[in-house]
Design an enzyme around this catalytic site. Structure first.
Site, PDB file in Angstrom:
ATOM      1  N   ASP A 129       0.835  -1.201   0.000  1.00 26.25           N
ATOM      2  CA  ASP A 129       0.000   0.000   0.000  1.00 26.25           C
ATOM      3  C   ASP A 129       0.870   1.251   0.000  1.00 26.25           C
ATOM      4  O   ASP A 129       2.038   1.208   0.427  1.00 26.25           O
ATOM      5  CB  ASP A 129      -0.914   0.013   1.228  1.00 26.25           C
ATOM      6  CG  ASP A 129      -1.861  -1.175   1.265  1.00 26.25           C
ATOM      7  OD1 ASP A 129      -2.179  -1.708   0.191  1.00 26.25           O
ATOM      8  OD2 ASP A 129      -2.261  -1.567   2.374  1.00 26.25           O
ATOM      9  N   LYS A 130       0.316   2.341  -0.436  1.00 26.54           N
ATOM     10  CA  LYS A 130       1.056   3.600  -0.555  1.00 26.54           C
ATOM     11  C   LYS A 130       1.829   3.938   0.720  1.00 26.54           C
ATOM     12  O   LYS A 130       3.010   4.308   0.670  1.00 26.54           O
ATOM     13  CB  LYS A 130       0.091   4.735  -0.895  1.00 26.54           C
ATOM     14  CG  LYS A 130       0.731   6.118  -0.902  1.00 26.54           C
ATOM     15  CD  LYS A 130      -0.325   7.205  -1.095  1.00 26.54           C
ATOM     16  CE  LYS A 130       0.288   8.590  -0.958  1.00 26.54           C
ATOM     17  NZ  LYS A 130      -0.722   9.664  -1.049  1.00 26.54           N
TER      18      LYS A 130
END
Length: 320
Positions: free
Chosen positions: A148-149
């Site tokens: 995830d970011k």
């Protein structure tokens, strides 16, 4: 015998000097055994596209049998250039060779361009860092798994088609080992445990994932966990993934009422008075088999400064 000319044409002859397991086998399987530079899925695609000739006749059936004396010609079409632009973005490299690269991804860096993030991604950085082979006939980094970011840590990227297929197979067969460290709210009742709950798209909020029954579209998801340290009313937990669903650890920890600290999506906006870029979740260790040599590769990503700062603050609070 294998020949390769300057136009990227493979010419393979079945002279009969083969191990018995390769005699009279399917065309795609036989070619994959003879040409290690091409993955079996790539060969199947070339066959279906009419790029393979058997005894000078175009063949589009992967299941035909190769016989002694057959002469097979494979023509590789021109690699399709990527439309993505290289960008000079610093990379923290944990491991690299001609087959793969393992990066320690920082918080805030999106892995692949998508809606809302057309550039400035890990893929853009990789395009500037190293030359890339064709993955499935397209010049692009072979993203094997994603983070995830705002999740930090180790992520592996294949540089070749064969490495991409090999690493994906390791994830599918669960021979690759992915371990995470996370700091959560509260202290679980047990020292260790396993969360076995299917995950799918959230029924009302399409930006989120959630625990969704398999019969309603959820996919099996298994997370093993162990408490590494109790810190006041918080816990440092070690996670090992058996599956790799989107937001898996974040969804599973929230479901058992111990969400990851700083998670803007699954922690119900709880605050601890510490500024964080994102959730306190770090892909700490990645173990996999090298796609060419077969040796065990282990990459350990050091904890980021914010993670260490959060641990220090929580420990001080627990002492007082």
């Amino acid at each position: 015998m294998i020949e390769i000319d300057t136009k990227q044409i493979y010419i393979v002859e079945n002279t009969g000097e083969l191990n018995q397991n390769n005699v009279n086998s399917r065309l795609d399987i036989w070619l994959a055994n003879q040409i290690p530079d091409l993955s079996r899925s790539r060969i199947q695609s070339l066959i279906s596209q009419g790029n393979v000739k058997v005894n000078d006749e175009t063949c589009t059936a992967k299941k035909i049998l190769v016989k002694t004396g057959d002469r097979i010609q494979i023509t590789l079409p021109d690699t399709q250039p990527t439309s993505l632009q290289p960008e000079s973005i610093p990379l923290d490299i944990l491991y690299e060779d001609d087959s793969l690269i393992i990066i320690n991804k920082p918080a805030g860096l999106v892995v692949h361009p998508a809606a809302g993030h057309p550039d400035g991604t890990l893929v853009n950085a990789l395009l500037a860092h190293c030359p890339l082979a064709a993955i499935g006939g397209v010049q692009r980094p072979g993203i094997v798994h994603r983070l995830d970011k705002d999740t930090t840590g180790a992520i592996a990227i294949a540089k070749t088609d064969i490495a991409h297929q090999h690493l994906q197979a390791q994830l599918k067969t669960k021979t690759a080992r992915r371990e995470y460290l996370g700091i959560v709210y509260g202290i679980p009742n047990a020292q260790t445990g396993t969360i076995d709950l299917p995950i799918g798209r959230h029924p009302t909020d399409r930006k989120k994932m959630g625990v969704v029954p398999v019969e309603k579209g959820g996919r099996p998801a298994i997370t093993h966990w162990q408490i590494k340290e109790r810190i006041g009313n918080y816990s440092l937990i070690h996670y090992q993934l058996e599956t790799g669903r989107t937001h898996q650890i974040r969804v599973h920890t929230a479901e058992i009422k111990h969400p990851i600290i700083g998670d803007p999506m699954y922690s119900s906006n709880r605050s601890i008075g510490v500024n964080l870029t994102g959730q306190a979740l770090h892909a700490w260790r990645l173990q996999l088999q090298h796609p060419i040599s077969g040796e065990l590769i282990e990459a350990i990503a050091p904890l980021p400064d914010q993670f260490n700062t959060l641990l220090r603050i929580l420990r001080l609070r627990a002492q007082t």
